[in-house]
Structure formats: C-alpha cells, structure tokens
Design an enzyme around this catalytic site. Structure first.
Site, PDB file in Angstrom:
ATOM      1  N   GLU A  83     -12.782   4.200  16.711  1.00 44.91           N
ATOM      2  CA  GLU A  83     -13.207   3.186  15.744  1.00 44.91           C
ATOM      3  C   GLU A  83     -13.355   3.828  14.370  1.00 44.91           C
ATOM      4  O   GLU A  83     -14.224   4.667  14.156  1.00 44.91           O
ATOM      5  CB  GLU A  83     -14.541   2.557  16.154  1.00 44.91           C
ATOM      6  CG  GLU A  83     -15.064   1.560  15.116  1.00 44.91           C
ATOM      7  CD  GLU A  83     -16.503   1.135  15.351  1.00 44.91           C
ATOM      8  OE1 GLU A  83     -17.130   0.642  14.390  1.00 44.91           O
ATOM      9  OE2 GLU A  83     -17.000   1.298  16.483  1.00 44.91           O
ATOM     10  N   THR A  88     -16.707  -2.180  11.086  1.00 42.62           N
ATOM     11  CA  THR A  88     -17.341  -2.786   9.915  1.00 42.62           C
ATOM     12  C   THR A  88     -16.485  -3.890   9.313  1.00 42.62           C
ATOM     13  O   THR A  88     -16.413  -4.045   8.098  1.00 42.62           O
ATOM     14  CB  THR A  88     -17.690  -1.729   8.828  1.00 42.62           C
ATOM     15  OG1 THR A  88     -18.023  -0.488   9.445  1.00 42.62           O
ATOM     16  CG2 THR A  88     -18.898  -2.188   8.020  1.00 42.62           C
ATOM     17  N   LYS A 146     -20.687  -5.957  21.140  1.00 38.33           N
ATOM     18  CA  LYS A 146     -21.322  -4.744  20.649  1.00 38.33           C
ATOM     19  C   LYS A 146     -22.818  -5.020  20.496  1.00 38.33           C
ATOM     20  O   LYS A 146     -23.204  -6.059  19.951  1.00 38.33           O
ATOM     21  CB  LYS A 146     -20.710  -4.369  19.303  1.00 38.33           C
ATOM     22  CG  LYS A 146     -21.407  -3.241  18.551  1.00 38.33           C
ATOM     23  CD  LYS A 146     -20.681  -3.021  17.219  1.00 38.33           C
ATOM     24  CE  LYS A 146     -21.416  -2.016  16.351  1.00 38.33           C
ATOM     25  NZ  LYS A 146     -20.690  -1.755  15.081  1.00 38.33           N
ATOM     26  N   ARG A 170     -15.781   2.081   5.681  1.00 37.62           N
ATOM     27  CA  ARG A 170     -16.879   2.434   4.781  1.00 37.62           C
ATOM     28  C   ARG A 170     -16.461   3.442   3.726  1.00 37.62           C
ATOM     29  O   ARG A 170     -17.296   3.886   2.941  1.00 37.62           O
ATOM     30  CB  ARG A 170     -18.065   3.004   5.582  1.00 37.62           C
ATOM     31  CG  ARG A 170     -18.612   2.061   6.634  1.00 37.62           C
ATOM     32  CD  ARG A 170     -19.784   2.703   7.358  1.00 37.62           C
ATOM     33  NE  ARG A 170     -20.080   2.039   8.609  1.00 37.62           N
ATOM     34  CZ  ARG A 170     -20.941   2.483   9.509  1.00 37.62           C
ATOM     35  NH1 ARG A 170     -21.590   3.612   9.299  1.00 37.62           N
ATOM     36  NH2 ARG A 170     -21.158   1.827  10.635  1.00 37.62           N
TER      37      ARG A 170
END
Length: 213
Positions: A47, A74, A134, A51
């Site tokens: 993953e 994200t 998640k 960011r």
C-alpha cells in the site's frame, strides 16, 4: 464493479500475507528496490500512501516489479482514484468512506478497502455490500478489544486493522476471528529506506510474513 466484487478482490489481496506494508515514500528512485525487498521477504501486497509528491511515481515503479500487488492508500476523492489507477494501482485503501468515494471506486473498477472505526461505520459499509474493511485508526479507536467486540454482532465483516499496529501487537490482532491481515509501516522504516538498506527491510518483511493468523 459491485461492492461485493470489490470486497472479494480486497479479501484475496489481504489473504496474500499477514501484513500489508503501509508505505510513505518520498523518492521514487527507491521504489523498485523497496518493492523487491518486501516481496522477497514474503509481503507481496503493498500500500503506497498518497501522502508525498512522489507517490504516484512510486506506484508506477512498484507496479513494474514482478510478484507484487500494488495499491494506493489515503484515497479521498474521485481524482485520487483516477490518478491511482492510471499510475498502476490495482486496489485502493481509504481512511474512512464517503458515498462519493465509494461511487468513484465502483465506477472506475478499483477494488477498495474502505475504512471504518465504529460499529455504525462498519454497518453502513456492510449495508452497501462491503464485507472486507479497514479498521482505522486501530489503536486510537479502541484497538484489539474493540475489534474483538465487533466480531460477535458483525461476523460477516473481516478487517485489516491499521494505525498504531506494530510487530509487538500485530499477533493480538491476527488472533482475532475477524482479522484477515494487518497494515503496518514498521516493515519499511524511513531510515532504512533512506539508507537503501534493502537486506534489513527484507529481514523485517520475513519476520512479519512469519506471523501466524
């Protein structure tokens, strides 16, 4: 893509290893070597969090590495979904879930691991058809005790707890009946990535891959 199909694909990815590395990478030139080290250590699902300015290039480079399954973390907007998929991401991860984001992932055929931090959030996702979710931020939201508490009333849902998960507490999460894997950044600490110490990262990956579930 239906939520049910998305959850099936997400579950398959989560089943590849007990740990999904959560990666914050600032330098795309290190991406391929990092991916190779993690994959060699037994962690093929990666993953890459959106960011950093380099994140999409990191996904592009990691997507070229054989044996890996690269996703984008994200995800917040439809633009994120489109950009991630164009970069080569084959799945997405979000800290929470909004109808707009879910609509976008379904419309663009990107399997999503949507975030939930409470029974209500998990139930809303289940109502839509998402059975693989998640649990985030895991430790701050109540940790393993909260996740264990959700297992009886919501046995249909399997979770990937992320956020404050470490080598020390990962076994506690993985022992729960509703945990399919965990997500963690400890397998690729920034100092080792910056130093290019791929042998050390591979060793951390092997240690994580050996965790039982």
């Amino acid at each position: 893509m239906t939520p049910e199909h998305a959850s099936k694909l997400a579950a398959d990815i989560c089943a590849l290893a007990p740990v999904v590395p959560v990666l914050v990478v600032k330098d795309a030139s290190k991406a391929a070597d990092l991916a190779r080290a993690l994959i060699a250590g037994g962690l093929p699902a990666l993953e890459v969090t959106l960011r950093t300015d380099a994140a999409l290039d990191v996904i592009r480079e990691m997507a070229k590495v054989e044996g890996g399954v690269v996703g984008a973390g994200t995800l917040l907007t439809e633009a994120d979904v489109i950009a991630a998929k164009e970069a080569g991401a084959t799945f997405g991860v979000s800290p929470g879930a909004t109808d707009r984001l879910l609509d976008a992932c379904e419309a663009h055929d990107l399997p999503l691991l949507p975030g939930a931090a409470s029974a209500t959030e998990a139930m809303r996702l289940l109502e839509r058809g998402y059975t693989t979710q998640k649990f985030f931020p895991a430790e701050a939201a109540g940790g393993a005790p909260l996740l264990k508490g959700l297992s009886s009333p919501l046995p249909q849902i399997k979770f990937c707890p992320t956020g404050g998960v470490s080598l020390a507490n990962a076994p506690t999460y993985l022992a729960l009946p509703n945990t399919v894997c965990v997500g963690g950044s400890w397998v690729a600490p920034s100092d080792l990535v910056d130093a290019g110490d791929w042998d050390a990262i591979e060793a951390l990956a092997r240690e994580a891959a050996a965790l039982s579930r």
